[in-house]
Design a protein around this motif. Structure first.
Motif, PDB file in Angstrom:
ATOM      1  N   ILE A 174      62.213  15.770 -29.472  1.00  0.00           N
ATOM      2  CA  ILE A 174      62.289  15.545 -30.913  1.00  0.00           C
ATOM      3  C   ILE A 174      60.916  15.763 -31.520  1.00  0.00           C
ATOM      4  N   CYS A 175      60.855  16.571 -32.568  1.00  0.00           N
ATOM      5  CA  CYS A 175      59.604  16.756 -33.287  1.00  0.00           C
ATOM      6  C   CYS A 175      59.478  15.673 -34.352  1.00  0.00           C
ATOM      7  N   VAL A 176      58.394  14.902 -34.259  1.00  0.00           N
ATOM      8  CA  VAL A 176      58.082  13.898 -35.279  1.00  0.00           C
ATOM      9  C   VAL A 176      56.728  14.244 -35.876  1.00  0.00           C
ATOM     10  N   HIS A 177      56.560  13.990 -37.160  1.00  0.00           N
ATOM     11  CA  HIS A 177      55.312  14.331 -37.814  1.00  0.00           C
ATOM     12  C   HIS A 177      54.477  13.078 -38.053  1.00  0.00           C
ATOM     13  N   GLY A 178      53.179  13.200 -37.833  1.00  0.00           N
ATOM     14  CA  GLY A 178      52.288  12.052 -37.969  1.00  0.00           C
ATOM     15  C   GLY A 178      51.050  12.358 -38.778  1.00  0.00           C
ATOM     16  N   ASP A 179      51.204  13.105 -39.879  1.00  0.00           N
ATOM     17  CA  ASP A 179      50.031  13.501 -40.658  1.00  0.00           C
ATOM     18  C   ASP A 179      49.795  12.591 -41.863  1.00  0.00           C
TER      19      ASP A 179
END
Length: 257
Positions: free
Chosen positions: A221-226
């Protein structure tokens, strides 16, 4: 028992410009996709990100993209399959050198942005991208959009694949992601995104923008943390998966179960 990998795109700072919260995101995810200098990143950023990933025991992958720093690799550029191949080889090799120099081993390769989306629906581009990974190192795991040409071509070459799904993106009936410029492309409500993730991981299905439920395979799963909110969101996804009995670990460990 269900098992899934959590990946995130890191190392996207450049020179004096800082993007993302890499140190904190690495505390949550299990695989890191590190920019290789074309769409983002630079040699110093690559080295620092590799070092941080190793310190956190996070699996490392190359994240090669189009040569478009200004557009962050998200603008479609007309390239030939051979150009895609050479761009991939160049960038994978660059990151692999940093990983080796720091005493690590690279787990995977995941194309970035427009290159990823273009190759997902273009058979010839997908073949060139997959071939680049295979020629550099056939032991590398290939991360690609679930059910796409990227996965099909990588499997035909004999690469181990991880079929990728997205927590905060909506889907079309053909299994592609809704383009970012279209309304509704991004999921902004945490509960909606978490429900989508659980459906993809546990049931193997996702509801499209057209209201149709389609089958999908979720290995990673791609999760974004920006951003701060995105970081909290990533943590919530991981916590909810664990609460539902899903094992969260780097993809390279999945065959050991």
């Amino acid at each position: 028992m269900a098992r899934v990998d959590l990946n995130s795109d890191l190392g996207e700072s450049f020179g004096a410009y800082t993007l993302g919260m890499d140190e904190r995101v690495l505390e949550v995810i299990t695989s890191a996709n590190i920019a290789c200098g074309f769409h983002a990143g630079d040699p110093g950023v690559m080295q620092r990100t590799v070092t941080l990933a190793l310190q956190n025991n996070t699996a490392i992958g190359a994240h090669p993209g189009l040569p478009d720093l200004i557009g962050f690799g998200r603008r479609n550029i007309a390239i030939t399959p051979n150009e895609a191949y050479t761009m991939m080889v160049y960038q994978i090799g660059a990151l692999a050198a940093f990983v080796r120099a720091e005493g690590g081993r690279m787990q995977h390769v995941k194309p970035h942005g427009a290159l990823y989306n273009m190759a997902a629906v273009d058979e010839k581009l997908a073949e060139a991208v997959a071939e680049a990974v295979y020629k550099v190192d056939p032991e590398l795991i290939f991360f690609g959009l679930s059910g796409s040409w990227l996965i099909k071509k990588a499997e035909r070459l004999g690469l181990q694949v991880a079929q990728e799904v997205f927590a905060d993106r909506t889907y079309q009936q053909d299994g592609t992601l809704t383009p970012r410029k279209q309304p509704g492309a991004m999921i902004t409500e945490d509960e909606v995104a978490i429900a989508q993730v659980l459906g993809m991981v546990k049931d193997g299905t996702v509801k499209t923008m057209q209201g149709e439920v389609i089958h999908i395979k979720a290995d990673t799963i791609c999760v974004h943390g920006d951003g701060e909110h995105a970081l909290l969101f990533s943590r919530r996804i991981k916590e909810q998966l664990i609460a539902e009995g899903v094992i969260v670990s780097a993809f390279c460990t999945h065959e050991e179960v």
